[in-house]
Design an enzyme around this catalytic site. Sequence first.
Site, PDB file in Angstrom:
ATOM      1  N   HIS A 110    -111.062 -35.701  47.022  1.00 44.08           N
ATOM      2  CA  HIS A 110    -110.095 -36.655  46.616  1.00 44.08           C
ATOM      3  C   HIS A 110    -110.793 -37.971  47.013  1.00 44.08           C
ATOM      4  CE1 HIS A 110    -107.941 -36.788  50.623  1.00 44.08           C
ATOM      5  NE2 HIS A 110    -107.855 -38.229  50.296  1.00 44.08           N
ATOM      6  N   ASP A 121    -109.790 -29.132  48.049  1.00 47.71           N
ATOM      7  CA  ASP A 121    -110.193 -30.831  48.355  1.00 47.71           C
ATOM      8  C   ASP A 121    -111.412 -30.623  49.448  1.00 47.71           C
ATOM      9  OD1 ASP A 121    -109.784 -33.568  48.446  1.00 47.71           O
ATOM     10  OD2 ASP A 121    -108.241 -33.232  49.747  1.00 47.71           O
ATOM     11  N   SER A 152    -109.002 -39.480  55.500  1.00 47.32           N
ATOM     12  CA  SER A 152    -109.515 -38.311  54.689  1.00 47.32           C
ATOM     13  C   SER A 152    -110.757 -38.160  54.907  1.00 47.32           C
ATOM     14  CB  SER A 152    -109.066 -38.793  53.433  1.00 47.32           C
ATOM     15  OG  SER A 152    -107.699 -38.302  53.088  1.00 47.32           O
ATOM     16  N   GLY A 153    -111.256 -36.790  54.694  1.00 49.31           N
ATOM     17  CA  GLY A 153    -112.315 -36.240  54.682  1.00 49.31           C
ATOM     18  C   GLY A 153    -113.058 -35.863  56.061  1.00 49.31           C
TER      19      GLY A 153
HETATM   20  N1  ARG Z   1    -104.992 -38.765  51.889  1.00 53.71           N
HETATM   21  C1  ARG Z   1    -105.213 -39.385  53.049  1.00 53.71           C
HETATM   22  C2  ARG Z   1    -106.351 -40.096  52.832  1.00 53.71           C
HETATM   23  O1  ARG Z   1    -106.969 -40.314  51.734  1.00 53.71           O
HETATM   24  C3  ARG Z   1    -105.360 -38.472  54.402  1.00 53.71           C
HETATM   25  C4  ARG Z   1    -103.786 -38.496  54.697  1.00 53.71           C
HETATM   26  C5  ARG Z   1    -103.333 -37.573  55.613  1.00 53.71           C
HETATM   27  N2  ARG Z   1    -102.139 -37.533  55.950  1.00 53.71           N
HETATM   28  C6  ARG Z   1    -101.190 -37.344  56.765  1.00 53.71           C
HETATM   29  N3  ARG Z   1     -99.951 -37.437  57.078  1.00 53.71           N
HETATM   30  N4  ARG Z   1    -102.112 -36.560  57.827  1.00 53.71           N
HETATM   31  O2  ARG Z   1    -107.150 -40.653  53.863  1.00 53.71           O
END
Ligand code: ARG
Length: 349
Positions: A87, A136, A233-234
């Site tokens: 993503h 993902d 993320s990642g």
């Molecule tokens: N989707 C988020 C990002 O792009 C990460 C989110 C993680 N969220 C959580 N509540 N742990 O960085």
Amino acid sequence: MTVDAAMVTFSCKRQLSVPCTLTYPRGTCGLRPMAAQPGTSRVVGGTDAQAGAWPWIVSIQDPWRAGTGHICGGSLISPRWVLTAAHCFVKARHVNAWRVVIGATHLTQLGPDTQVRNIKRLVVHEDYSSVWERNDIALLELDQPVQCGYHVQLACVPDASLRVSELTNCYVSGWGSTMARAGGPTDVLQEAKVPLINVHLCNSSRWYAGAVHPHNLCAGYPWGGIDTCQGDSGGPLVCQDNNAEYFWLVGVTSWGRGCARAKRPGVYTSTQHFYDWILVQMGLLPAATAPPRPRPVATSTPLQRPPPTPAQAGSFTACPFPRQKLVEFFKLLQELLQVLWGKKAPATA
Ligand code: ARG
């Protein structure tokens, strides 16, 4: 990562068959040469990481973004490959101009331990769904391999034989937002201890109510407070092996509803479910002839095999600690001791 913290697990892999594994010569992945002694580096809810504490973490940056351009985290799994989340690249353009920063702690003060690479190739999972955040996961091939050292090490990717749910010493790290509601990335790498949460509980009606996939892991606290957040993320969810010092990369930070909310823990892509996919993309396992591999087992199923280790050498390129440096260091130390002890050889401990 938000000021509220969470817990995670890692795992490393064992050899399955000769040319088709992501195995590491003993002691070449999951190691933290700069980590403080156990007990002195405890995490209680999102704290600044020490330099080199998580030597496989990378910052993926878009130079057209303001500030450092940090978009996502990632983990080094070979000198040329970074594992991250699909993503992160949904709206990405000109990925070949993006930077991957390795060995950093302060993103605005990259010291001599930092290595910067460009992305040669981006491989997003072919079944990634941005609607459901299914599959993902993505891989980045770097334009040049990195050099391992005190601040740069590989993460261990576990195969299906690692019993991830039994790991208890798990951590997340990242440069994501430290505020649950707003805020951009942080300058100093954050870390937090986060326990793994049973996926059935995580998917129950008062929690994520079915939104969590079988290839996900949940990690955090039922009451919230400690969690990954936007910008993390990642990045890695790692757990220490139950019988050794090294850490396994068990998850890739994927999603969550808000950050650090009660019953809304962080959701991670389970790396062991994508073990074969990773090998195929890296060219270590022929796609068409890939033999069926055992699926990750339920916790309760006893395994009639030895526990996994990042063991024998396989086709996966290692990233050994620069041995020459260590040898030089010990020679110097020996000389120093000889001088101090009036040319006598130091007593061995
Ligand atoms: N989707 C988020 C990002 O792009 C990460 C989110 C993680 N969220 C959580 N509540 N742990 O960085």
